[in-house]
Structures are given as C-alpha cells and as structure tokens.
Design an enzyme around this catalytic site. Structure first.
Site, PDB file in Angstrom:
ATOM      1  N   LYS A 198       0.862  -1.176   0.000  1.00  0.00           N
ATOM      2  CA  LYS A 198       0.000   0.000   0.000  1.00  0.00           C
ATOM      3  C   LYS A 198       0.899   1.226   0.000  1.00  0.00           C
ATOM      4  O   LYS A 198       1.966   1.225   0.628  1.00  0.00           O
ATOM      5  CB  LYS A 198      -0.900   0.023   1.237  1.00  0.00           C
ATOM      6  CG  LYS A 198      -1.918  -1.108   1.286  1.00  0.00           C
ATOM      7  CD  LYS A 198      -2.785  -0.989   2.531  1.00  0.00           C
ATOM      8  CE  LYS A 198      -3.772  -2.142   2.616  1.00  0.00           C
ATOM      9  NZ  LYS A 198      -4.594  -2.067   3.849  1.00  0.00           N
ATOM     10  N   HIS A 229       0.399   6.772   8.990  1.00  0.00           N
ATOM     11  CA  HIS A 229       1.632   6.235   9.591  1.00  0.00           C
ATOM     12  C   HIS A 229       2.680   7.328   9.828  1.00  0.00           C
ATOM     13  O   HIS A 229       3.761   7.053  10.345  1.00  0.00           O
ATOM     14  CB  HIS A 229       2.223   5.137   8.707  1.00  0.00           C
ATOM     15  CG  HIS A 229       1.374   3.910   8.628  1.00  0.00           C
ATOM     16  ND1 HIS A 229       1.404   2.925   9.585  1.00  0.00           N
ATOM     17  CD2 HIS A 229       0.443   3.543   7.727  1.00  0.00           C
ATOM     18  CE1 HIS A 229       0.530   1.981   9.254  1.00  0.00           C
ATOM     19  NE2 HIS A 229      -0.060   2.334   8.137  1.00  0.00           N
ATOM     20  N   HIS A 274       0.580   5.822   3.679  1.00  0.00           N
ATOM     21  CA  HIS A 274      -0.527   6.687   4.058  1.00  0.00           C
ATOM     22  C   HIS A 274      -0.093   7.623   5.180  1.00  0.00           C
ATOM     23  O   HIS A 274       0.755   7.280   6.005  1.00  0.00           O
ATOM     24  CB  HIS A 274      -1.711   5.827   4.520  1.00  0.00           C
ATOM     25  CG  HIS A 274      -3.007   6.568   4.641  1.00  0.00           C
ATOM     26  ND1 HIS A 274      -3.361   7.266   5.765  1.00  0.00           N
ATOM     27  CD2 HIS A 274      -4.018   6.734   3.756  1.00  0.00           C
ATOM     28  CE1 HIS A 274      -4.543   7.825   5.578  1.00  0.00           C
ATOM     29  NE2 HIS A 274      -4.969   7.520   4.372  1.00  0.00           N
TER      30      HIS A 274
END
Length: 578
Positions: free
Chosen positions: A138, A144, A141
């Site tokens: 992923k 995090h 984002h």
C-alpha cells in the site's frame, strides 16, 4: 553552566539542611523567563523538601522558605537570595552567568545540556524503538506519519543521551489482507502496471477486490485460500507476496530519505509466521490455550475464566493473528538484542492490543515484559491534499514543497539558493513536525494547511527563519568579532533573558526524556526564537564598538547552536539560508 550553578547552590543548601548535595540537585530548577521583569535564575521549591508521608505539602512551607533564605549567604556565585511563594530564589552573578553559559554552549557543542548533573548516573541502556510500520503493498498513508515522526524523535533523544538504540520498522507484511491482495492480483492485476507504478496499481487492485469480496462470497473464499497457502509456505503464493514486499520497501526507503529518517532493521509480521505457530504450541503445552466452540483459540487474561478478558491468538483454520506474531517478535528481539527497554510507537487505538501482548508475555513467564512500553498518540484530522480524500504521504510532501516554493518566491527577502527545492522541503518538514509536536501526543489534532506555511508565530518556518537569520549574522560579522569578548557588554535585559533561557535547556531535555513528549523541547525552542528576535531588534552588531559587537555575536551564536541542537532532536534539519 547550569549544572555547576546548581551544584554550587546545592552545596550551600546541604550545609544548612544537613542533606547530601546530590539529593538536592533535581529540586533546584531554572526559573522561566519573565517578560515583565528580570527575575531570579534558580529556585528551590520548599514543598519538595517538606512533603509528609501522605504526599501533601505542609501549611508552613512559606515560613520555612523565609527561614531557610535567612540562613543562606550570597557569595561569588550567588549574588542575591530572595523568596517566592513557597520557594527560595537565587540570582547568579551576572558576569559569571554570561561567561559560564556562553563558554559551556561553545565547548559542549551538540552535547550542550546533555552533560548536566540531571543525567548523572544514568546507565547506558540497550533500547529498541519500533515505529512507522506501514502496510506493505500500500502507498505510504499519512496515518503512519505520526508514528514515523514520533518514533524518530524518541530514538534521537535516547541516542543523544548515550543509549544504544536499535530502530526497527516492523512492516505490516502479513495477514488476511494479503490473501485479498494475492487473490485480487490474480483476478485483476496487470504485470506492466505493477512494473511501472507498483504501489498505485496494488492499491487499485486492493480497493477493487475488497469491493468484489463484499458482493461475492467466492472471491472472499479465494482470499482466505490464498492466505492459507501463504501460511503453509506455498512457493507460488510466497513468490508473488515477496514481489509485493520488495517493491514496497524500495518505495518506502525513498520516502524515508526525504524525511531524513533511517532504520537499523526492516522486519515484519512475515518474519514470525513460523515462530507464531511455535508460540501457539508453547501456549498449548503450558495449558494456557483454550479452544472456543467456533474452533479458534484464546488465552484467558483474567485468570478466572472471564470470557470478556479472553484474547484470541489463533483463527479456527489454525492461522496466526497480529497479536500472536507480536508475541513472537518480542521474544525474538529479546533473544537478539537483550534489550533494557523496548518502545512501541503506534496510535492510541492499539493500546488494548499492547496491553494484551505484554500481559500474555507475563503469563508466559517473561519478567522482562515490564521493560516493554507502548507510546500511544492521537489521530490527525484534515490532512488532505487538494486532489482528493485519500491522503498519501508523498502527495502531502509534494504539496508542502510546492506551496513552500511559492511562498519563498513571493517574499522579497528570500536569498538566492543553489537548491530551492531542497530548502523548501526542509522548511515544509519543519512546519509539519512543529505542528505535530506542539501538543500532547495522545491528543487528536486538526491539521491546518494555512498554519503550516506561516513564517511568523509559533511555527516550524519561524524556527528555520530564526536559525537562518542568526547564521547570516555569523557569516557577515564572524571574521572580525568572534575572538575574545567582554562579558560585561551583555547586561541588557534582552541578553539576560536569553542567558536565563539557555540555562533551562538541560531541564527541558530531562523532562522530555522522562515522559517522551517532544512538546517541552518545541515550546523551549519557540521561546528561544522569540527572545532572539526581540534581541536582534535591540542589540545591533553593525556600527557597535568591537567589544560590544563581539559579545552580542557570541550570544547570537550560542542561540543558533542550541536552536540547531533542539531542532535536530525533533527530526528537523536546520537551514542556513532561506
């Protein structure tokens, strides 16, 4: 320097109170700078010496302070003794204060404040800091980002204090979501898209397969089957998973480089898929594993069979869970690093999870579970780019850099820079970090784009501007004035306020080391920058007599040095031009 002054005051107090000086050091604190009038430099809270067994202050603390002050005498170090509300206050000889503080800042350099007696006797420890931990396959984002920034700060602070720190990035690279992703890629993936823009394509596949799985039970079953194959070590499934992981780590390393952050070890849940099964077998052998009617397995954390206190550690199909793998990772790290402390930095939503992990470790007989600590933090709201709702860190970094470049171009005083993009990124990161670190870590906060780019007020850009401005002074006048200087030339209120504030740096570092909150350092640096701005307006270097100019330049150089030290601890790279 602060520790020498504290020692001198403590030695005098010890004779009157019949207590060893060492027991008084931490009770003597630097007095916060007052805007209204020049005050004392240090104070002793009499309450800290007069607490009874119930922890409550005695009502006669003020009278005790007055009597104690009467017994003390001024000397070559302390020029004035007075009392405040329940305190004895000490004013240091002004010439000695100036000479000692500036000398110590220059001599200690990046270690200023860290050699204080507040840290004396501090054992050198082995510390593991587990932070960042994005989910593989992923895009990184912003969810995090806080873990990344906070964990980096904690690791920086611990290292500065002389501890042996190991920075671990424990990637979310295992679990049922990889069943979804693996099955999804087999159904909807394209090899050419994976090669050209891997994380974007995997994100699109993941979104699509999640949507399809909600409507089609067969796809949901395919996902379960794929993860089951991973757990059993199927070569084809593992090969596809490994590609996803390698592509992700490559992208993450590039983004961490932009943030100025590194890790000593990249691990992940996948490292412990086999060891997690060994943990389940160990729990079963010790009679700690209980099967449920649905076939899953739990550990009773209550000790009395309370089902609400049961922690699930195995699914009905025999696969491990996040908690099982975290237990395996903790055991492995103790074996590998023999740590004195292990700090996990994650959002507050995982508080219960880590309570369960630590409790299970204790039940298993790991007395070192007491050395494990979870540092929770709140949620950031409103961090969205102008392009959409899903916010990826790189989009935020790019937007900050672009907007900062626009701001720099619109300001007439902006210097010509060799690499304006690099400066803009450093300014943007400083703005991001200061906005994040200003409050209590556990608190949620509303991200504000407009505030990020403000060059005045309590912002990261203001810190960078102050540092660059002071560096410019050194470049302009340093050759002529940075030799010996006359300490009697720094008696103006603005000079004394700065010197008093510099005295407090070790206390601020000590406080942050105790509660791992960066807000103490942030507030200190912002105050220091405001004091420097006020002094810069009043204390001219140009056209001043050489001894006055030299003294003032030394003062501003000390401010810049401490400002740089504090910024680096926070994870900010100071800029010299902007």
């Amino acid at each position: 320097m602060a520790c020498a002054f504290r020692r001198s005051i403590a030695c005098q107090l010890s004779k009157v109170l019949d207590l060893p000086p060492e027991s008084l050091i931490k009770s003597i604190s630097a007095v916060p700078v007052s805007k209204k009038q020049e005050g004392a430099d240090f104070q002793l809270s009499v309450d800290s010496l007069l607490e009874d067994n119930s922890g409550r202050s005695r009502p006669d603390s003020q009278a005790k302070a007055d009597r104690l002050a009467e017994k003390l005498k001024c000397g070559s170090v302390v020029s004035e003794i007075s009392t405040g509300p329940g305190t004895v206050c000490f004013k240091i000889n002004r010439e000695l204060l100036t000479k000692a503080v500036l000398h110590q800042v220059m001599e200690d350099g990046s270690e200023y404040g860290l050699k204080s007696e507040l840290f004396s006797g501090l054992p050198q420890r082995r510390i593991v800091v587990d932070f960042s931990s994005p989910n593989v396959a992923k895009k990184f984002h912003v969810g995090h980002l806080r873990s990344t920034l906070i964990g980096n700060f904690i690791a920086n602070l611990k290292e500065a204090l002389g501890h042996k720190v190991t920075r671990i990035n424990y990637l979310g690279d295992w679990g049922l979501q990889f069943g979804l992703l693996g099955a999804g890629f087999q159904l909807f993936g394209y090899e050419e898209k994976l090669q050209s823009n891997p994380l974007q394509h995997l994100f699109e596949v993941y979104v699509q397969v999640n949507k399809e799985a909600e409507e089609d039970k067969n796809i949901a079953q395919l996902a379960h089957d794929f993860f089951r194959q991973l757990e059993l070590g199927d070569v084809q499934a593992l090969s596809l998973w490994q590609r996803f992981r390698d592509l992700s780590v490559t992208e993450y390393v590039r983004i961490y480089k932009r943030l100025g952050i590194y890790f000593d070890e990249y691990s992940g849940e996948s490292f412990y898929r086999e060891k997690a099964q060994a943990i389940l077998q160990l729990l079963e052998r010790r009679g700690l594993l209980q099967k449920t009617a649905k076939g899953s397995a739990v550990v009773d954390l209550s000790g009395n069979g309370d089902p609400s206190a049961a922690c699930t550690v195995m699914r009905a199909d025999g696969t491990s869970l996040y908690v099982t793998r975290d237990i395996a990772a903790a055991l492995d790290r103790m074996d590998k690093y023999n740590f004195d402390a292990m700090i996990y930095v994650t959002d507050k939503g995982q508080q219960k999870h880590f309570q369960q992990v630590f409790q299970i470790l204790k039940i298993m007989g790991c007395d070192w579970a007491e050395r494990c600590q979870h540092v929770p933090f709140g949620i950031v709201q409103g961090m969205r780019t102008r392009r959409g709702d899903v916010t990826f860190l790189e989009d935020v970094l790019n937007e900050i850099q672009t907007r900062m470049l626009q701001n720099m171009a619109s300001i007439k005083t902006t210097k010509a820079l060799e690499c304006p993009e690099e400066t803009a990124e450093k300014l943007g990161l400083a703005a991001l970090i200061i906005q994040d670190f200003r409050g209590l870590l556990l608190s949620d906060y509303q991200f504000c784009w407009d505030r990020v780019f403000q060059s005045r007020g309590d912002t990261g850009v203001f810190l960078q501007y102050t540092h660059a401005r002071l560096h410019s002074l050194e470049e302009t006048f340093g050759c002529g004035y940075l030799n010996d200087f006359n300490t009697t030339c720094l008696q103006e209120p603005q000079s004394v306020s700065i010197l008093q504030h510099l005295l407090r740096f070790d206390e601020v570092l000590y406080r942050s080391s105790q509660d791992l909150q960066p807000k103490h350092i942030v507030r200190y640096l912002l105050t220091l920058s405001h004091l420097a701005a006020a002094a810069h307006r009043k204390l001219q270097i140009k056209d001043s007599p050489p001894d006055v100019a030299g003294a003032r330049l030394h003062l501003f150089k000390a401010v810049r040095s401490v400002l740089a030290n504090g910024m680096k601890l926070l994870g900010i790279t100071p800029v010299c031009k902007m």
